[in-house]
Design an enzyme around this catalytic site. Structure first.
Site, PDB file in Angstrom:
ATOM      1  N   HIS A 187       0.816  -1.208   0.000  1.00  9.49           N
ATOM      2  CA  HIS A 187       0.000   0.000   0.000  1.00  9.49           C
ATOM      3  C   HIS A 187       0.858   1.270   0.000  1.00  9.49           C
ATOM      4  CE1 HIS A 187      -3.214   2.714   0.543  1.00  9.49           C
ATOM      5  NE2 HIS A 187      -3.184   2.813   1.853  1.00  9.49           N
ATOM      6  N   CYS A 188       2.200   1.111   0.028  1.00  9.18           N
ATOM      7  CA  CYS A 188       3.034   2.313   0.213  1.00  9.18           C
ATOM      8  C   CYS A 188       3.883   2.665  -1.010  1.00  9.18           C
ATOM      9  CB  CYS A 188       3.939   2.117   1.419  1.00  9.18           C
ATOM     10  SG  CYS A 188       3.008   1.924   2.946  1.00  9.18           S
ATOM     11  N   ILE A 189       4.888   1.841  -1.298  1.00 10.39           N
ATOM     12  CA  ILE A 189       5.909   2.236  -2.283  1.00 10.39           C
ATOM     13  C   ILE A 189       5.322   2.472  -3.691  1.00 10.39           C
ATOM     14  CG2 ILE A 189       8.233   1.734  -3.151  1.00 10.39           C
ATOM     15  CD1 ILE A 189       8.213   1.931  -0.140  1.00 10.39           C
TER      16      ILE A 189
END
Ligand SMILES: NC(=O)c1ccc[n+]([C@@H]2O[C@H](COP(=O)([O-])OP(=O)(O)OC[C@H]3O[C@@H](n4cnc5c(N)ncnc54)[C@H](O)[C@@H]3O)[C@@H](O)[C@H]2O)c1
Length: 436
Positions: A274-276
């Site tokens: 869900h981040c990078i």
């Protein structure tokens, strides 16, 4: 101008402050449990009713939150969960940990944040501290959250307190957790920074105060953009090394012996989680609003998102050595979660590999003990036990995610062609191994 944070400071010092955590996912649940473990009275809020019932029953659905820790704080009456947002009125501190995805257009989707903040506004009281933890672009707290919170007449940093504190948790990391990862805190003003820093100081080992919410927001985006860009660089190097017949993994292992000025990043089948894959686009979107093009972010995005195609080309090359085509071959994916030893499927590159192989006519199956079922596009598949899957003799197996629990020796000793996108078969030699 007078501030009234003294009461809240005292309540935090004496652990009498009641903490509300909105969004009980990978970020919110570990945080809520840590507050409760340190003696605070915590209430978790989630729109997903199944999450609150599981928590109240003492059941942890996040692998990083040990069952025993959750049970202990629930039994002690220090943690409960609800979907009744009206209960926010009883909280002294409200921590917002809801998703910040991208829209299809790659623009930020702040709808979850806005909805959560609207629930807070409905019962906002003097003296409350509101903290946003969701990763987002610089300016979200003061341009979006603050005006909503002030819409009923109370003033930030005077009547209530507002801060941004990015979550840096790394699911599956056995060394760093909520408690020993330093916490960045930036308030909308000095009174807000002071209370938020005191709060986190009571549950984490180190708090780093910065001068504004915008700096705190930018810190998180720098960290994640740094990863996305360096992974993009090393993925490009992997493609280059393949053309030049050089083992990229050996190059990285040797380069990382330099004791300064180098940090290893590794190639792989693409970005996941869900981040990078998402956060850098929050930054490039905001920069564009300010007339600035983030060229590194776009370029890294292009390289990283092309990696699943490269994996499929490696599968084609592997099959070619035994005079087979992807079309009609049985290809088995090993590990489908976005990274090692987690059950998170969000943005997993294995899904792109699956889709691309399927389009080229492969018959697909997979093994991932963390992911019993997988639904993607037209595919609904169930995980098959790895030894059983190999016994069926697939034409090719692709290691997409190198979970620790897989028996890699058994894999190499079987007769299957192996495409290894993670260097999971390091130091094992076989003409049937095709590395990235
Ligand atoms: N997962 C990570 O590794 C990680 C690490 C650092 C930061 N972050 C950031 O933290 C934020 C949360 O990520 P996550 O991985 O915990 O997401 P998640 O999807 O695991 O959890 C979010 C939870 O919020 C709930 N929710 C959504 N809208 C709500 C609302 N209006 N009211 C109450 N609950 C609501 C959802 O039901 C869900 O349970 C994101 O901004 C993410 O970028 C995530």
């Amino acid at each position: 101008m007078t501030t009234n944070n003294q009461g809240l400071l005292d309540r935090i010092r004496t652990k009498k402050a009641r903490i509300g955590v909105i969004g009980l996912g990978y970020v919110g649940l570990p945080l809520a449990v840590e507050f409760a473990r340190q003696g605070f009275d915590v209430c978790g809020f989630d729109v997903d009713e199944s999450k609150s019932s599981q928590i109240n029953a003492g059941h942890s659905y996040i692998p990083d939150v040990p069952q025993v820790d959750l049970c202990e704080v629930v039994k002690a009456g220090r943690l409960r969960a609800t979907n009744q947002m009206a209960d926010l009125a009883g909280m002294d501190v409200i921590d917002i940990c809801v998703p910040t995805p991208l829209r299809k257009t790659k623009d930020p989707d702040l709808s979850y944040v806005v909805k959560a903040v609207e629930a807070v506004v409905a019962s906002l009281k003097r003296g409350q501290l509101i903290i946003l933890e969701s990763t987002t672009y610089p300016g979200t707290t003061d341009e979006v959250v603050q005006p909503l919170l002030e819409s009923r007449g109370l003033k930030a940093d005077v009547d209530f307190f507002l801060a941004f504190s990015p979550e840096r948790v790394d699911p599956g990391n056995q060394t760093f957790n909520t408690r020993n990862i330093p916490k960045i805190v930036g308030g909308i003003g000095p009174a807000s920074t002071e209370v938020a820093a005191l709060l986190y100081g009571s549950i984490v080992e180190k708090v780093v105060q910065v001068s504004s919410t915008r700096v705190a927001e930018m810190v998180k985006l720098l960290e994640n953009t740094f990863r996305a860009v360096n992974i993009g660089l090393v993925n490009e190097l992997a493609l280059m090394c393949h053309k030049m017949d050089i083992d990229v993994w050996e190059v990285i292992d040797a380069a990382k012996t330099k004791p300064f000025g180098f940090m290893p990043f590794y190639p792989g089948p693409g970005l996941g989680g869900h981040c990078i894959p998402i956060d850098p686009f929050y930054l490039s979107w905001k920069a564009r609003q300010n007339g600035f093009e983030c060229r590194f972010i776009e370029l890294a995005g292009n390289v990283n998102s092309a990696m699943p195609d490269f994996v499929v080309e490696r599968v084609a090359e592997a099959l070619n050595t035994v005079r087979k085509s992807i079309n009609g071959s049985r290809v088995h994916l090993i590990g489908v979660a976005y990274k090692k030893d987690v059950n998170d499927m969000r943005e997993s590159p294995a899904l792109d590999v699956l889709e691309l192989l399927s389009k080229r006519g492969a018959q697909l199956s997979y093994s991932d003990p963390f992911v019993p079922e997988l639904t993607h596009g037209n595919h609904t598949l169930s995980s098959v036990d790895l030894p059983a899957a190999l016994a069926l003799g697939p034409d090719c197996a692709v290691i997409c995610t190198d979970h620790t629990m897989f028996d890699y020796d058994a894999l190499v000793n079987g007769g299957t062609l192996l495409v290894d996108t993670r260097n999971a078969l390091k130091n094992r030699q076989s003409p049937r191994i095709f590395r990235l």
